[in-house]
Design a protein around this motif. Structure first.
Motif: not given
Length: 168
Positions: A118, A140-141
């Motif tokens: 992440e 976010y990833t």
């Protein structure tokens, strides 16, 4: 002589039924308004991607202008100093590397190679073969479909930009 009492003792308050009706009305309004405010992360992520696109376009305009002044805007490979940082260029535009993007615009960046990590900085960068840089917003990833990409094929005269907002 008759005295007038300026303070009336008629204490008319709310009844229990009136209080319950007001609470029910407030609850209904909260239920109607809540979904609009629950989607703030998506709106913020999309706005971040839009501002990133504008920042990269502006940086490219500045870089191109500086190179044009020096007569280097048509070279396939060059470099220029911007804000005290050296940025490599290709045909007058910022070359697509994570370091160049980090040097061209302000913000905190982290270069991540683990696709499931992440992002904890403002932006996570992932570079592919010096022709593509993917930038993911904080939280976010790399497996999410909320990203911005900056692409320039070797020999291309202008880079391409695209913000994928479907997974934000």
């Amino acid at each position: 002589m008759k005295k007038f009492n300026l303070i009336e003792s008629n204490n008319a308050g709310f009844t229990l039924i009136e209080m319950v009706v007001v609470i029910i009305i407030l609850a209904v309004l909260a239920i109607i308004a809540a979904p609009k405010f629950l989607n703030l992360k998506t709106d913020a992520s999309i706005a971040s991607l839009d501002s990133l696109e504008a920042a990269i376009k502006s940086a490219n305009s500045i870089v191109y202008s500086k190179l044009a002044i020096e007569g280097k805007e048509k070279l396939s490979s060059s470099s220029i100093e911007l804000n005290g940082e050296t940025i490599t260029t290709s045909f007058g535009f910022i070359s697509p590397t994570a370091d160049n993007i980090e040097n061209a615009i302000e913000g905190s960046f982290e270069q991540v190679n683990n696709l499931n990590a992440e992002i904890t900085a403002d932006w996570g960068t992932f570079e592919i073969a010096g022709i593509l840089v993917l930038l993911f917003p904080k939280g976010y990833t790399f497996t999410d479909t909320c990203y911005f990409f900056y692409l320039a094929f070797p020999g291309a005269t202008e880079p391409s930009f695209f913000a994928n907002q479907t997974g934000c």
